[in-house]
Design an enzyme around this catalytic site. Structure first.
Site, PDB file in Angstrom:
ATOM      1  N   ASP A 178     -47.836 -30.897   2.313  1.00  0.00           N
ATOM      2  CA  ASP A 178     -48.723 -30.152   3.217  1.00  0.00           C
ATOM      3  C   ASP A 178     -48.114 -30.014   4.610  1.00  0.00           C
ATOM      4  OD1 ASP A 178     -50.994 -28.787   3.899  1.00  0.00           O
ATOM      5  OD2 ASP A 178     -52.146 -30.591   4.400  1.00  0.00           O
ATOM      6  N   HIS A 213     -43.434 -21.789   4.813  1.00  0.00           N
ATOM      7  CA  HIS A 213     -43.315 -21.929   3.353  1.00  0.00           C
ATOM      8  C   HIS A 213     -41.850 -21.838   2.921  1.00  0.00           C
ATOM      9  CE1 HIS A 213     -47.555 -22.050   3.053  1.00  0.00           C
ATOM     10  NE2 HIS A 213     -47.769 -20.788   3.350  1.00  0.00           N
ATOM     11  N   LEU A 272     -33.622 -36.892 -13.559  1.00  0.00           N
ATOM     12  CA  LEU A 272     -34.957 -36.815 -12.960  1.00  0.00           C
ATOM     13  C   LEU A 272     -35.802 -35.739 -13.646  1.00  0.00           C
ATOM     14  CD1 LEU A 272     -36.722 -37.605 -10.354  1.00  0.00           C
ATOM     15  CD2 LEU A 272     -35.851 -35.475  -9.385  1.00  0.00           C
TER      16      LEU A 272
HETATM   17  C1  IPE Z   1     -53.000 -29.207  -0.636  1.00  0.00           C
HETATM   18  O1  IPE Z   1     -52.880 -28.668   0.607  1.00  0.00           O
HETATM   19  C2  IPE Z   1     -52.353 -28.319  -1.671  1.00  0.00           C
HETATM   20  C3  IPE Z   1     -50.910 -28.230  -1.609  1.00  0.00           C
HETATM   21  C4  IPE Z   1     -50.124 -28.864  -0.775  1.00  0.00           C
HETATM   22  C5  IPE Z   1     -50.327 -27.346  -2.581  1.00  0.00           C
HETATM   23  P1  IPE Z   1     -54.016 -27.736   1.228  1.00  0.00           P
HETATM   24  O2  IPE Z   1     -53.492 -27.287   2.539  1.00  0.00           O
HETATM   25  O3  IPE Z   1     -54.382 -26.675   0.265  1.00  0.00           O
HETATM   26  O4  IPE Z   1     -55.212 -28.744   1.376  1.00  0.00           O
HETATM   27  P2  IPE Z   1     -56.484 -28.684   2.353  1.00  0.00           P
HETATM   28  O5  IPE Z   1     -57.054 -27.303   2.260  1.00  0.00           O
HETATM   29  O6  IPE Z   1     -55.995 -28.961   3.727  1.00  0.00           O
HETATM   30  O7  IPE Z   1     -57.382 -29.740   1.826  1.00  0.00           O
HETATM   31  C1  IPE Z   2     -48.797 -26.533   2.133  1.00  0.00           C
HETATM   32  O1  IPE Z   2     -48.783 -26.139   3.476  1.00  0.00           O
HETATM   33  C2  IPE Z   2     -48.382 -25.408   1.205  1.00  0.00           C
HETATM   34  C3  IPE Z   2     -49.471 -24.879   0.387  1.00  0.00           C
HETATM   35  C4  IPE Z   2     -50.674 -25.349   0.325  1.00  0.00           C
HETATM   36  C5  IPE Z   2     -49.149 -23.722  -0.444  1.00  0.00           C
HETATM   37  P1  IPE Z   2     -49.999 -25.385   4.145  1.00  0.00           P
HETATM   38  O2  IPE Z   2     -49.810 -23.909   3.956  1.00  0.00           O
HETATM   39  O3  IPE Z   2     -51.284 -25.894   3.643  1.00  0.00           O
HETATM   40  O4  IPE Z   2     -49.772 -25.772   5.654  1.00  0.00           O
HETATM   41  P2  IPE Z   2     -50.888 -26.151   6.718  1.00  0.00           P
HETATM   42  O5  IPE Z   2     -51.720 -27.232   6.145  1.00  0.00           O
HETATM   43  O6  IPE Z   2     -51.668 -24.902   6.978  1.00  0.00           O
HETATM   44  O7  IPE Z   2     -50.101 -26.578   7.896  1.00  0.00           O
HETATM   45 MG    MG Z   3     -52.519 -27.426   4.264  1.00  0.00          MG
END
Ligand code: IPE
Ligand code: IPE
Ligand code: MG
Length: 225
Positions: free
Chosen positions: A13, A30, A125
């Site tokens: 995240d 991303h 792995l």
């Molecule tokens: C969790 O992150 C999902 C992934 C990293 C793929 P999110 O960004 O979707 O989670 P929330 O919305 O902060 O809970």
């Molecule tokens: C995790 O990073 C990637 C996905 C959930 C696809 P985020 O896109 O949730 O990044 P933040 O949480 O907004 O920083």
């Molecule tokens: Mg996120």
């Protein structure tokens, strides 16, 4: 004897916030995130104790995000899995996706299938990417696979549990950071708070302070605020 990290799972995240801090578009975050998947996978592939790395890449709730971001992520995933074939083979990494892949486009599914079959013989792995994965969806699909004649939904399973209510705030005292088999389903989107305080010393003052912190947390449930 120390613990062996046989199977490591990571919730990857923070891509959007990383980009925002640099005045960049979320998509740049991303892209950088995908590069980090590569370096972390490489590291794990040469670490003798790590057998499996499971990475949360896209959740069943992430479809709530703006269409452009979702489209970007799908393209990035397709490009990544296509371009990385060589590295997976060189590093002897087997690719094993988890999640409900049926929803993805034909071309993305093909790239996923191809990488899985090309790396089938790799015995280093195992890298599992969780794609359109949701802990609840996984359980419901498992139940439906076991009993195909009586399919159920997430809501029906929720209502069949002892505790039918989602957790908002889950606190563990005593300094350890684990769930210990407590309310796995219900804690799916709970905010987790860990405190070193031992339970006999836990006070309503500390609870109040945790609740205060909890109130300021931005809960996104997979979407964007
Ligand atoms: C969790 O992150 C999902 C992934 C990293 C793929 P999110 O960004 O979707 O989670 P929330 O919305 O902060 O809970
Ligand atoms: C995790 O990073 C990637 C996905 C959930 C696809 P985020 O896109 O949730 O990044 P933040 O949480 O907004 O920083
Ligand atoms: Mg996120």
């Amino acid at each position: 004897m120390s613990n062996r990290p046989n199977h490591i799972a990571i919730i990857m995240d923070g891509n959007g916030r990383w980009a925002k801090e640099r005045n960049m578009n979320r998509t740049a975050g991303h892209e950088r995130g995908a590069e980090v998947v590569r370096t972390i996978t490489s590291f794990c592939s040469i670490h003798p104790e790590i057998e499996r790395l499971t990475l949360y890449a896209f959740s069943t709730e992430n479809w709530k995000r703006p269409k452009l971001e979702v489209e970007f992520l799908m393209k990035l995933l397709e490009k990544y899995l296509k371009n990385e074939q060589k590295n997976y083979l060189e590093e002897n990494v087997r690719f094993e996706p988890i999640g409900d892949l049926s929803i993805f486009s034909k071309s993305l599914r093909k790239v996923i299938d191809d990488l899985q079959s090309v790396t089938q013989g790799c015995n280093g792995l195992v890298q599992s990417l969780a794609l359109n994965y949701g802990g609840r969806d996984e359980i419901v699909r498992a139940v439906n696979n076991l009993f195909p004649s009586t399919p159920i939904t997430v809501e029906q399973l929720s209502n069949a549990l002892d505790c039918k209510h989602d957790i908002d705030l889950l606190i563990r005292t005593g300094g350890d950071h684990r769930l210990s088999n407590f309310l796995l389903w219900q804690a799916a989107y709970a905010e987790l708070f860990f405190t070193n305080t031992l339970w006999p010393e836990f006070t309503s003052v500390e609870l109040e302070s945790i609740i205060k912190k909890f109130k300021t947390v931005e809960r996104r449930f997979g979407g964007l605020n």
